[in-house]
Every structure is written in structure tokens, then in C-alpha cells.
Motif scaffolding. Structure first.
Motif, PDB file in Angstrom:
ATOM      1  N   VAL A 168      -3.476   7.146  -1.225  1.00 17.29           N
ATOM      2  CA  VAL A 168      -2.860   6.822   0.061  1.00 17.29           C
ATOM      3  C   VAL A 168      -2.753   5.316   0.204  1.00 17.29           C
ATOM      4  O   VAL A 168      -3.584   4.569  -0.317  1.00 17.29           O
ATOM      5  CB  VAL A 168      -3.663   7.401   1.256  1.00 17.29           C
ATOM      6  CG1 VAL A 168      -3.671   8.903   1.217  1.00 17.29           C
ATOM      7  CG2 VAL A 168      -5.057   6.840   1.295  1.00 17.29           C
ATOM      8  N   PRO A 169      -1.700   4.852   0.891  1.00 16.53           N
ATOM      9  CA  PRO A 169      -1.555   3.408   1.108  1.00 16.53           C
ATOM     10  C   PRO A 169      -2.518   2.915   2.183  1.00 16.53           C
ATOM     11  O   PRO A 169      -2.873   3.654   3.105  1.00 16.53           O
ATOM     12  CB  PRO A 169      -0.104   3.275   1.568  1.00 16.53           C
ATOM     13  CG  PRO A 169       0.252   4.612   2.104  1.00 16.53           C
ATOM     14  CD  PRO A 169      -0.560   5.615   1.382  1.00 16.53           C
ATOM     15  N   GLN A 170      -2.896   1.675   2.000  1.00 17.74           N
ATOM     16  CA  GLN A 170      -3.790   1.009   2.948  1.00 17.74           C
ATOM     17  C   GLN A 170      -3.079   0.818   4.289  1.00 17.74           C
ATOM     18  O   GLN A 170      -1.847   0.727   4.324  1.00 17.74           O
ATOM     19  CB  GLN A 170      -4.124  -0.358   2.358  1.00 17.74           C
ATOM     20  CG  GLN A 170      -5.437  -0.940   2.764  1.00 17.74           C
ATOM     21  CD  GLN A 170      -5.634  -2.274   2.076  1.00 17.74           C
ATOM     22  OE1 GLN A 170      -4.871  -2.645   1.196  1.00 17.74           O
ATOM     23  NE2 GLN A 170      -6.655  -2.986   2.488  1.00 17.74           N
ATOM     24  N   ASP A 171      -3.829   0.783   5.372  1.00 17.86           N
ATOM     25  CA  ASP A 171      -3.287   0.476   6.712  1.00 17.86           C
ATOM     26  C   ASP A 171      -2.112   1.364   7.101  1.00 17.86           C
ATOM     27  O   ASP A 171      -1.222   0.933   7.821  1.00 17.86           O
ATOM     28  CB  ASP A 171      -2.838  -1.000   6.782  1.00 17.86           C
ATOM     29  CG  ASP A 171      -4.026  -1.927   6.709  1.00 17.86           C
ATOM     30  OD1 ASP A 171      -5.070  -1.559   7.268  1.00 17.86           O
ATOM     31  OD2 ASP A 171      -3.920  -2.980   6.065  1.00 17.86           O
ATOM     32  N   THR A 172      -2.092   2.572   6.582  1.00 16.76           N
ATOM     33  CA  THR A 172      -1.001   3.478   6.920  1.00 16.76           C
ATOM     34  C   THR A 172      -1.615   4.761   7.458  1.00 16.76           C
ATOM     35  O   THR A 172      -2.634   5.223   6.943  1.00 16.76           O
ATOM     36  CB  THR A 172      -0.172   3.793   5.670  1.00 16.76           C
ATOM     37  OG1 THR A 172       0.237   2.578   5.080  1.00 16.76           O
ATOM     38  CG2 THR A 172       1.037   4.630   6.022  1.00 16.76           C
ATOM     39  N   ASN A 173      -0.982   5.302   8.485  1.00 24.29           N
ATOM     40  CA  ASN A 173      -1.483   6.562   9.033  1.00 24.29           C
ATOM     41  C   ASN A 173      -1.161   7.704   8.078  1.00 24.29           C
ATOM     42  O   ASN A 173      -0.052   7.777   7.547  1.00 24.29           O
ATOM     43  CB  ASN A 173      -0.850   6.837  10.380  1.00 24.29           C
ATOM     44  CG  ASN A 173      -1.278   5.808  11.400  1.00 24.29           C
ATOM     45  OD1 ASN A 173      -2.348   5.910  11.964  1.00 24.29           O
ATOM     46  ND2 ASN A 173      -0.455   4.775  11.597  1.00 24.29           N
ATOM     47  N   LEU A 196      -6.692   4.592   6.766  1.00 26.06           N
ATOM     48  CA  LEU A 196      -7.728   3.952   5.970  1.00 26.06           C
ATOM     49  C   LEU A 196      -7.378   2.479   5.785  1.00 26.06           C
ATOM     50  O   LEU A 196      -6.232   2.134   5.500  1.00 26.06           O
ATOM     51  CB  LEU A 196      -7.843   4.650   4.614  1.00 26.06           C
ATOM     52  CG  LEU A 196      -8.073   6.153   4.730  1.00 26.06           C
ATOM     53  CD1 LEU A 196      -8.152   6.799   3.372  1.00 26.06           C
ATOM     54  CD2 LEU A 196      -9.324   6.455   5.537  1.00 26.06           C
ATOM     55  N   VAL A 197      -8.373   1.624   5.957  1.00 27.80           N
ATOM     56  CA  VAL A 197      -8.097   0.179   5.937  1.00 27.80           C
ATOM     57  C   VAL A 197      -8.717  -0.513   4.733  1.00 27.80           C
ATOM     58  O   VAL A 197      -8.321  -1.622   4.392  1.00 27.80           O
ATOM     59  CB  VAL A 197      -8.582  -0.514   7.232  1.00 27.80           C
ATOM     60  CG1 VAL A 197      -7.726  -0.067   8.398  1.00 27.80           C
ATOM     61  CG2 VAL A 197     -10.045  -0.212   7.486  1.00 27.80           C
ATOM     62  N   GLU A 198      -9.688   0.105   4.081  1.00 24.71           N
ATOM     63  CA  GLU A 198     -10.347  -0.547   2.955  1.00 24.71           C
ATOM     64  C   GLU A 198      -9.801   0.026   1.647  1.00 24.71           C
ATOM     65  O   GLU A 198      -9.929   1.217   1.395  1.00 24.71           O
ATOM     66  CB  GLU A 198     -11.860  -0.306   2.993  1.00 24.71           C
ATOM     67  CG  GLU A 198     -12.558  -0.806   4.243  1.00 24.71           C
ATOM     68  CD  GLU A 198     -12.747  -2.313   4.219  1.00 24.71           C
ATOM     69  OE1 GLU A 198     -12.777  -2.886   3.114  1.00 24.71           O
ATOM     70  OE2 GLU A 198     -12.833  -2.911   5.308  1.00 24.71           O
ATOM     71  N   ARG A 252      -7.997   7.496  -3.526  1.00 26.89           N
ATOM     72  CA  ARG A 252      -7.734   6.107  -3.899  1.00 26.89           C
ATOM     73  C   ARG A 252      -6.871   5.458  -2.824  1.00 26.89           C
ATOM     74  O   ARG A 252      -5.757   5.917  -2.556  1.00 26.89           O
ATOM     75  CB  ARG A 252      -7.030   6.053  -5.246  1.00 26.89           C
ATOM     76  CG  ARG A 252      -6.682   4.644  -5.689  1.00 26.89           C
ATOM     77  CD  ARG A 252      -6.272   4.600  -7.121  1.00 26.89           C
ATOM     78  NE  ARG A 252      -7.332   5.098  -7.991  1.00 26.89           N
ATOM     79  CZ  ARG A 252      -7.115   5.506  -9.234  1.00 26.89           C
ATOM     80  NH1 ARG A 252      -5.884   5.506  -9.726  1.00 26.89           N
ATOM     81  NH2 ARG A 252      -8.109   5.940  -9.974  1.00 26.89           N
ATOM     82  N   VAL A 253      -7.421   4.447  -2.204  1.00 31.79           N
ATOM     83  CA  VAL A 253      -6.667   3.705  -1.188  1.00 31.79           C
ATOM     84  C   VAL A 253      -6.103   2.463  -1.861  1.00 31.79           C
ATOM     85  O   VAL A 253      -6.866   1.663  -2.414  1.00 31.79           O
ATOM     86  CB  VAL A 253      -7.567   3.324  -0.001  1.00 31.79           C
ATOM     87  CG1 VAL A 253      -6.747   2.679   1.090  1.00 31.79           C
ATOM     88  CG2 VAL A 253      -8.296   4.549   0.521  1.00 31.79           C
ATOM     89  N   VAL A 254      -4.773   2.331  -1.878  1.00 28.70           N
ATOM     90  CA  VAL A 254      -4.141   1.203  -2.569  1.00 28.70           C
ATOM     91  C   VAL A 254      -3.306   0.405  -1.576  1.00 28.70           C
ATOM     92  O   VAL A 254      -2.885   0.928  -0.549  1.00 28.70           O
ATOM     93  CB  VAL A 254      -3.225   1.702  -3.715  1.00 28.70           C
ATOM     94  CG1 VAL A 254      -4.033   2.425  -4.773  1.00 28.70           C
ATOM     95  CG2 VAL A 254      -2.138   2.607  -3.180  1.00 28.70           C
TER      96      VAL A 254
END
Lengths: 240, 195, 561
Positions: free
Chosen positions: A142-147, A184-186, A210-212
Motif C-alpha cells: 500500500v502507498p504511504q499517506d494514502t487511505n 498508513l504513514v510509516e 509493505r508500505v511504500v
């Protein structure tokens, strides 16, 4: 004790946890102190004959009941607020707010099976049911800072989709679709686990989260199959 | 044990006098549990009936003739149970045996007819796993049939018991149980046969 | 008294005497407790040293441990054992209202025990789907290999156990309503009796929907219906089972909690020599909590697909139900205030149970608060919470009761020094295995995991599992020693001739130990006082018994059954 919070709104859950645990530790310590005092002060050696009346000071212990009622109400208010924020508000309304705020969102479908998770992505066009849909096995990117709006399903028995680092959990139920929403922000790698007994390998039903960064996610969407995690693709997931 | 007692006496009858006949109370407590079991299932059946569109279509395949005869049989059993209780109160224990016997016969007839009905339906391919209607049909009528059988056994048991001990409460409770089973059937009958 | 010439079989095996039946329940329950404990020990070894068991064995042991501790330990000991022995004695009756039903109840229970143990060893292994028996896992034969026979036998054993407890419940309610001694009005009942009454009523009304559910589940397994199973076109509802199960399951917790609290009230008043702080509060809050217990069940399903608004409503009722219990615990605690406490083994166990209830009750709050439960649901925090409640109920309170009523039951007395050591060791080892589970739960450790080593964020907590396992094993060893002492004392222990060794007020202490057949001989108890008339500081004694025995007029009175 809690794993580090990586989500934008996890603090709402953490607040309920911290206030409730803090409150019960205080009440518990006071209760234990009173109990130990009574055990010492009213033991047979200290007090050979029982008093005919309860000492007036100890009668005030009844106040604990009122303290508990106030604490209960406080707990209910903050807990209900968080619950309302995550689960009661209709998804459409949340999406509208997100668009108004100028934030992005993606949708992912999660399917639980004994004993692995499959993640369905709508692809570049952001719509399910088109040719560029693709799926990943036991890996959620999932992308960072995205709902992220997650729709959870199960193909066989009950599972529970649990991301400890994001304080989020919901059951996967055959015949129903359930929903989760988080942001997710981190960036980094975290774990997704199954929290509802689903059979012999229940403990091993886990996936990587995995947060990218957003642009990395965008690049990846262009050519998802060339991504280094190819070995994790669903066809190759080994059972047992 | 009498060391610390003042000497005083009590009538044995006074010590062992109960305000309520405890057989009756115990039986009602038991019956309230039964009502929740069968009532809960009937309620679940009604809810599923409302939400499941194929119910009406499936219910046309149930056997209205046999079930109507069975309704009549059960109600007759209730009547004879009432008569048995009436004669028990009057003290005419020969008649009690006769009418309880008729009730037990009604129970056996019901179970026998039910068996024929099931075998016909299964022969036509209507097995429990066919659809929502049939799974509730077998679940509810099966459980009810088991209750009719249990009621019959209770009545035969009471018939044997009252040969030795003339207890009106026993006849009353057996009759109560029969009426309960009868009432449950009056909910099941329209749900599966008349819709 | 009419003299029954009793053979060994009618006296000790197929006995209709409530005391013998109660002892049968008690001993079966204690043996099953050790059995369930050993199962726990085995899977705890696996948690410390993964690979000790296979996955199927691990799941089966977890399942059987839970089911045994609830249905074959807590219920038979607290309701079947203490209930049967104490209800007629405490209310001054000669026996239960339906002695034959009582005997059938025990033997049904015994049959269920045999079937349960057998179901573990059938081909394909025992049932391994969790004691909550959630479908589709329990209903799909293909979910786990060959376990169908084990599942069916497991369900059959549970159904028989329920049937036996239902018979007991009918008996208890009827007995308490109609067979109280002269002068024993409802507001004079010992609290233990009140607790048994409310518990029996709760059980009667909560278990019946589950019986209907169990029939549906059996049809799913055996006939292939789709009440709870989902297959292509045929859509059942797995959540419906959860509703039926927890509609029973939550009142069920109070069914065993209330008698345990009842034991604690008897013990606290006796050994602190003080009346209950507020008798009426206890009675009314018990009834209120009993009624409320029917509207809290969905707090087990906050994240299981129920409507989120009703989840919030259930969160409110759940938090609400903590209020009658906090009132109960305050009253129980204040019963000690101003007392003159005798630290006997029974009191040590009782006071540790009380302290553990405080922890168990308070940790229910984070679980009842719906948002925190999103995180805590199905983690070790839940495991810790219910061990602080159910272990306290099923082990600490019952052992307290065993020490307290042992002289009455067997006319012998367990060695006091042993009892004190037993109490202290039990408390230490119990906290050693249960308390760390709170930390594992905070760390997000899901329950029913074969090992935590597969998860990166939990690997560092493996040492906690090791501590828990060591404590659990020591705890089991302690209880095995207790089992030996228990049986040794029954057969060769020190005699206790005094009918009332603890100087307690309630009626059961008036009759000799062990009480004769039909309890009171040629006498009948009549009640003249409130149940807990302690702290009277008279010349000879500091208490007034609740009633006294008077002679029955007739020369040759016959038994009433």
C-alpha cells in the motif's frame, strides 16, 4: 508493549487502550491497598473480637462504585467516538470527505483461505473488473499517506484480518463482505496475521504488509508483475 | 446432635408441607425451557420464510393430506388427555387408563404417518440439503416428531406409574406436555404445509 | 427414622441421596480438572518448545481444555457438586425435590464424560475447532481431515452434559422454591442459595436456544444442510451460530460465577466473623446482573460482522453490567471490615479468589470498550482476562469451598498446614502463568497460536511463553499433589467430630458430619434468624446460628419419598 503505531488514526484506539488500562491500574492498586490493609488490621491477632459496626472510614470504600460509574461513562464516550469514526460512518461519506480534503485513496480486496491471504488490486484504472486487475499472495503493498479501503471476504472458514501495527482487525466471513479503512504513514514492512482459529495452520496464516512511498507505488502499478516479489504471487503459494 | 437444642416439637406434617405441589412447579420450569427451544426454531423458520423467495414453491410439494390427518390425530390426542385428567380428578382410574391409552395410540399413529410422509418425500428427491425450505422442514418437523415420540413414551410411563400410585399430578403433567407438543404443531403446520 | 437397608450399589453408585450425588459430581469434576490441566500443560510445553505436538493435536488440546474446564469442571463442581450437597442442607430439606431425576442427572453427566474422553481418541482425532465450535470450521467436514466422528461425539457429549445440567436446574429451582424449612423466607436465604437459584434460572433460559443451534449444526455436519455453512449458491449464516452460542455463552459465565461468589460470601462471613456488608445489595445486584447478562452477548462479536451500531449498543450494556459486579465486589470486600479474620486454608483461597476477581473484572473493561476491543479481540489479553475470571471460579473458589465444607462432607479434615502451603503456591504459580498473558495481548499476540515464532514482532516475547509454561507446569504439579491429599484425607485423614468446626451460622452446620441419610434424623430444622448473625460478642460465642433443630412429634416418621 503495543507495537509501534504506523497509522494516521491508530491513536484513537491507543487512546482508549491507554485510558482504560491506566484507569483500571489505578482502581486496582487502590482496591488492593485497601484489601491488604484490611487483612492486616482485622486479622485475629490484631483484632481478637469482631467489631459490631464497620469503621466509618471504610464505609467510604463504597465510593469506588461511583468512581467506576464515572470512569465507565468516560470510557464509553471515547470508545464510542473512535468506533463511530472507523466503523459507523458510511464508507461513501468517508470517501467524499477524503476527496474534499484532497487526499488519495485506493481500494483493495482481501480474500482469506486456509491458510493464506490473497490481495486483489484494481490496477492502474482504479476499477475492479477490468483487464488490468491483478492479485498478490501473502503480500499487501500500500502507498504511504494514502487511505486504504479494504473489502474482506473468506472462501472457506472464518478468518480475521489483523494488522497489529495499525490497530485494525475485522473478521473474514464466508458469504459476506466486511470492510476496514485505514491510512498508513510509516513506510516499511509489517505483518498481517489471522486472529480467528481457522484450522491446523492458523498460526502460519500471515502476510507481509509493505508500505511504500506514493511514487514508488505508482511505478509499481505500471508493471506489477515485474516486481521483485514475484515469487510471492498467488499461483506459487505453497500449501503446507 | 440434640445437645444444644431446647426441647420442643414440631408436627411432621408441618415440616413437610409444601405450598405448591412440587411436581407441577418442576414441570413448568422444564416446559419453559422446551418452549424456548421449539419457539426459537419456529421463529427462525418464520424469519427465513420471510427472506427466502423459494419457500412458497417448495411448500407445494409437502403432503397436505397426511399432515391434515396428523393434525386431527394430535388434536384428538389432546382431547383424550383432557378426559384422562378429568377422570383422574374424579378418581375413576380405569377410565384414566383407557383415555391415556388412546392418547398414546394417537402419538404412535402420528409418528407412523410422519415416517411414511418422509419416505415419500425423500423418494422424490427432497432431501434436507436441497434448499432452505427443506432443511427447516426436516429440522423442525423432525424435532417435533421426536417430541411427539417422547410425549408418547411419557404417557406410557405414566400409565404404568399410576397402576401403583394414583397421582393426579402425573396425569396432569403428561397431558400438559401433550398440549405443548400439540400447540407447537399448530405453528409448524401452516408454516410448512399451508403457505 | 425409617432404616433403609442399603447395598453398596444403592449407597455409593446409583444413590438417590443428594449428598452422595453431590460427592460424585465433585469427585468427577476434580478428576476432570486434573485431566484438563494436564492437557493445558501439554500444549503449554508446545508453546515454549514448538514441535512437541502436531498442529492438529495442539488445536484439539486447546479445544478440549476449554470445553472441559467450562462444562466438565466448573459446572459439575459448582452446580452439581456444591449445589447438590448444600442446597438441601442450607434450606433445611431432607433431599432434593426429585431424587430420581437427580440420580439420572449424574449418570447422564457421567456418560457425557465418557463420550467426551472417548471422542479424543477416535480415528481422525478429536474435535479441533475451538471450544466455541464456530462453523464453518466445525461444520465443514473438509475443513480438517477426518475429524467428523470426533466432532459429532464432542457435540453429543456437550448435549448430554447440558441435558444433565438442565435436569439439575429444574431440580434446584423447584427445591429452593418449595422445600425451604419453616421460617426460611427468601430474604433470609443464605447468599449461596440465592446465587444457585439465579444461576439455575439463567442456565435454563440461556442454554435452550443453543440446543436448537446444536441440532442445526449436527444437521449441517451429518445431512449436509446449510444453516451455518456457505457453499456456492447455498448460503447459510456462520454468524447466526455465534449469536446462538454467545446468547448462551455469556450467561453461562455467570452461571458458574454466581455459585463461586456464593461460596466466597459464606467463607468471608465465617472466617471474618462479620455479617455480609449489605445483604440486599447482593441479592438485587445478582438479579440485575442476571437479567443484564442476556443482553451483552454480542460483545464477543464486535468485529465479527454484526451491525456496528448494535455493536456500540452492546458495548454500552457490557460496560453497564460491570456496575452490579463492582457493587458485589465492594460488598464482599467490606465484609472483612471490622472482622476478626482467621487465616484458614479456605479463607486464603477465598481471599485470593476475591483479589483475582478484582483483576479479572477490571480487565473486562478494555475488552468491553468497543474501540479497544478492535485491537484486543482474540488476543492473549482475552486469554488472560478469562483466566483471571474462569480460573478463579473453577479452581480458586471451588478449592476454597472444598476446604470449607470438607469436614461436613466427609467428617474428616484436610491438614491445615498443607492447605496453607497449597493456597500460597497456587496463587504464585497461577499469577506466574496468567499475568504475563496480559503483556502478550498488549503486544498483539493472537490466541490459539501453535507458536509465536512465525511472527517477527512476537519472536522477542518467546521467553514470556517459557515463564508461563514453567509456572503452569508447577501449578499442575501442585494440584496433583492436592488430589492425592484429597483422596488420602477421605480414606485415612484426621476425623473431625465437631459438627460446626468453623463456628458458622447456616443450617448445614447443625447436623452431624457427615450428615445422616435424609439429613436431620428425627429432627427438623426451623429458622429463626438472619443468615449471617456474626459479631454478636456474646459470652460463649460470637455468633447466633440461623436456626435450630426441633424434635419431630411422630414416633415412627417415614421418609417422604
Amino acid at each position: 508493549m503495543l507495537p509501534a503505531d504506523i497509522s494516521a488514526y491508530g491513536y484513537l484506539v491507543d487512546r482508549v487502550i491507554n485510558i482504560s488500562i491506566g484507569g483500571i491500574i489505578i482502581v486496582g492498586v487502590i482496591s488492593f491497598a485497601i484489601l491488604i490493609y484490611m487483612l492486616i488490621a482485622f486479622s485475629k491477632s490484631k483484632n481478637p473480637h469482631p467489631l459490631s459496626e464497620v469503621p466509618p472510614l471504610l464505609k467510604k470504600v463504597v465510593l469506588i462504585d461511583y468512581v467506576m460509574i464515572i470512569f465507565d461513562i468516560l470510557l464509553l464516550v471515547i470508545s464510542s467516538y473512535a468506533w463511530f469514526f472507523f466503523f459507523i460512518r458510511p464508507t461513501d461519506k468517508i470517501k467524499k470527505e477524503i476527496v474534499q480534503k484532497g487526499e488519495d485513496y485506493i481500494e483493495v480486496r482481501v480474500i482469506g483461505r486456509q491458510y493464506f491471504w490473497t490481495f486483489h488490486y484494481p490496477g492502474k484504472d482504479g476499477r475492479f473488473g477490468t483487464a488490468d486487475d491483478f492479485k498478490l499472495g501473502n503480500l499487501m503493498i500500500v502507498p504511504q499517506d494514502t487511505n486504504v479501503f479494504v473489502e474482506i471476504e473468506s472462501k472457506d472458514v472464518l478468518h480475521s484480518f489483523f494488522i497489529p501495527s495499525a490497530r485494525m482487525k475485522y473478521d473474514a466471513i464466508p458469504g459476506r463482505k466486511t470492510h476496514l479503512w485505514f491510512k498508513l504513514v510509516e513506510a516499511g514492512e509489517y505483518e498481517i496475521v489471522c486472529a480467528e482459529l481457522c484450522g491446523a495452520m492458523h498460526y502460519n496464516m500471515k502476510a507481509v504488509l509493505r508500505v511504500v512511498p506514493k511514487n514508488e507505488f505508482k511505478n509499481w502499478l505500471e508493471q506489477p508483475y515485474n516486481f521483485a516479489e514475484r515469487k510471492n504471487l498467488i499461483q506459487e503459494v505453497k500449501m503446507r | 446432635m440434640a445437645s444444644m437444642q431446647r426441647v420442643e416439637e414440631i408436627e411432621k406434617e408441618e415440616y413437610e408441607r409444601f405450598d405448591v405441589p412440587f411436581q407441577r412447579l418442576g414441570f413448568w420450569v422444564f416446559l419453559s425451557g422446551e418452549i424456548i427451544i421449539l419457539g426459537g426454531l419456529v421463529a427462525a423458520g418464520i424469519l427465513f420464510r420471510l427472506s427466502y423467495p423459494g419457500w412458497f414453491e417448495s411448500s407445494t410439494y409437502t403432503n397436505v393430506v397426511i399432515s391434515s390427518i396428523n393434525t386431527f390425530v394430535l388434536l384428538t390426542g389432546s382431547l383424550t388427555a383432557v378426559l384422562a385428567h378429568k377422570y383422574a380428578v374424579d378418581g375413576n382410574w380405569g377410565k384414566v387408563q383407557l383415555f391415556l391409552g388412546l392418547t398414546a395410540l394417537a402419538g404412535l399413529t402420528f409418528v407412523g404417518l410422519k415416517f411414511i410422509e418422509y419416505s415419500k418425500e425423500i423418494a422424490l428427491g427432497f432431501v434436507p440439503s436441497k434448499n432452505v425450505f427443506w432443511m427447516f422442514y426436516y429440522g423442525l418437523t423432525g424435532l417435533h416428531g421426536a417430541h411427539v415420540l417422547a410425549g408418547t413414551l411419557i404417557i406410557i410411563g405414566v400409565m404404568l406409574y399410576i397402576r401403583k400410585k394414583k397421582l393426579v399430578e402425573a396425569v396432569e403433567n403428561a397431558g400438559l406436555y401433550w398440549h405443548f407438543v400439540d400447540i407447537v404443531w399448530l405453528y409448524i403446520f401452516p408454516l410448512f404445509y399451508l403457505t | 427414622m425409617e432404616h433403609h437397608e442399603e447395598s453398596f450399589i444403592t449407597k455409593y453408585i446409583f444413590s438417590k441421596d443428594h449428598k452422595t450425588i453431590g460427592k460424585q459430581y465433585l469427585i468427577t469434576g476434580i478428576v476432570m480438572a486434573i485431566f484438563g490441566g494436564v492437557l493445558a500443560g501439554l500444549f503449554r510445553i508446545n508453546l515454549a518448545e514448538p514441535g512437541f505436538l502436531t498442529h492438529e493435536q495442539y488445536n484439539a488440546l486447546v479445544t478440549y481444555h476449554g470445553a472441559i474446564m467450562f462444562f466438565w469442571v466448573a459446572m459439575p463442581i459448582l452446580l452439581g457438586g456444591f449445589g447438590n450437597i448444600l442446597i438441601p442442607l442450607m434450606i433445611g430439606a431432607r433431599d432434593m425435590a426429585f431424587p430420581t431425576l437427580n440420580m439420572i442427572s449424574y449418570w447422564t453427566f457421567f456418560l457425557s464424560t465418557v463420550i467426551l474422553v472417548l471422542s479424543m481418541f477416535v480415528p481422525g482425532g478429536g474435535f479441533a475447532g475451538g471450544w466455541t465450535i464456530y462453523p464453518p470450521l466445525s461444520a465443514n467436514p473438509q475443513s480438517f481431515m477426518g475429524a467428523q466422528l470426533g466432532t459429532v461425539l464432542f457435540l453429543l457429549a456437550i448435549a448430554l452434559e447440558f441435558a444433565s445440567m438442565l435436569m439439575g436446574g429444574v431440580n434446584f429451582v423447584t427445591t429452593i422454591f418449595v422445600m425451604r424449612a419453616k421460617g426460611l423466607s427468601f430474604m433470609r436465604l443464605p447468599i449461596f442459595i440465592w446465587m444457585q437459584l439465579v444461576a439455575s434460572a439463567l442456565f435454563l433460559f440461556s442454554v435452550t436456544p443453543l440446543i436448537a443451534g446444536a441440532i442445526m449444526l449436527l444437521m449441517d455436519i451429518l445431512l449436509g444442510t446449510h444453516f451455518f455453512r456457505v457453499e456456492a449458491q447455498k448460503v447459510g449464516d456462520p454468524v447466526l451460530w455465534q449469536h446462538l452460542f454467545w446468547f448462551f455463552g455469556h450467561p453461562e459465565v455467570y452461571v458458574i460465577l454466581f455459585p463461586a461468589l456464593g461460596i466466597l460470601y459464606e467463607i468471608f462471613t465465617t472466617y471474618a466473623r462479620r455479617p455480609v456488608f449489605s445483604y440486599k445489595t447482593v441479592v438485587y445486584s445478582t438479579i440485575v446482573a442476571g437479567v443484564l447478562s442476556f443482553v451483552v452477548w454480542a460483545h464477543h462479536q464486535f468485529v465479527a460482522g454484526i451491525n456496528p451500531i448494535s455493536a456500540m449498543a452492546f458495548s454500552v450494556t457490557t460496560i453497564l453490567i460491570s456496575i452490579p459486579f463492582s457493587m458485589q465486589l465492594v460488598v464482599l470486600g467490606l465484609t472483612l471490615a471490622g472482622g476478626s479474620i482467621r487465616f484458614t486454608p479456605a479463607f486464603l483461597f477465598g481471599v485470593s479468589a476475591f483479589a483475582m476477581f478484582i483483576i479479572g473484572g477490571l480487565t473486562g473493561l478494555p475488552l468491553g470498550a468497543v474501540a479497544a476491543d478492535v485491537y484486543f479481540h482474540d488476543t492473549y489479553f482475552v486469554v488472560a482476562h478469562f483466566h483471571y475470571t474462569v480460573f478463579t471460579i473453577a479452581v480458586l473458589s471451588t478449592i476454597a469451598g472444598v476446604y470449607h465444607w470438607f469436614p461436613k462432607m466427609f467428617g474428616k479434615r484436610i491438614n491445615d498446614t498443607f492447605g496453607k502451603i497449597h493456597a500460597i503456591l497456587t496463587l504464585i504459580f497461577y499469577n506466574g502463568f496468567a499475568f504475563p498473558a496480559f503483556f502478550l495481548g498488549m503486544a498483539g499476540h493472537p490466541r490459539r497460536y501453535y507458536t509465536a515464532l512465525e511472527l517477527g514482532y512476537l519472536q522477542k516475547y518467546q521467553w514470556v511463553h517459557e515463564i508461563m509454561t514453567i509456572s503452569a507446569l508447577l501449578l499442575i504439579i501442585t494440584q496433583v499433589v492436592f488430589l492425592f491429599v484429597f483422596f488420602y484425607t477421605i480414606f485415612a485423614g484426621k476425623e473431625e467430630k465437631e459438627p460446626n468446626p468453623w463456628k458458622s451460622t447456616t443450617l448445614e452446620w447443625l447436623t452431624p458430619s457427615p450428615p445422616p441419610h435424609l439429613n436431620w434424623g428425627n429432627f427438623a430444622p426451623i429458622v429463626e434468624n438472619e443468615p449471617y448473625e456474626y459479631a454478636k460478642n456474646g459470652k460463649d460465642q460470637d455468633y447466633i446460628p440461623q436456626g435450630r433443630l426441633v424434635k419431630i412429634k411422630q414416633k415412627e416418621p417415614s421418609a417422604h419419598h
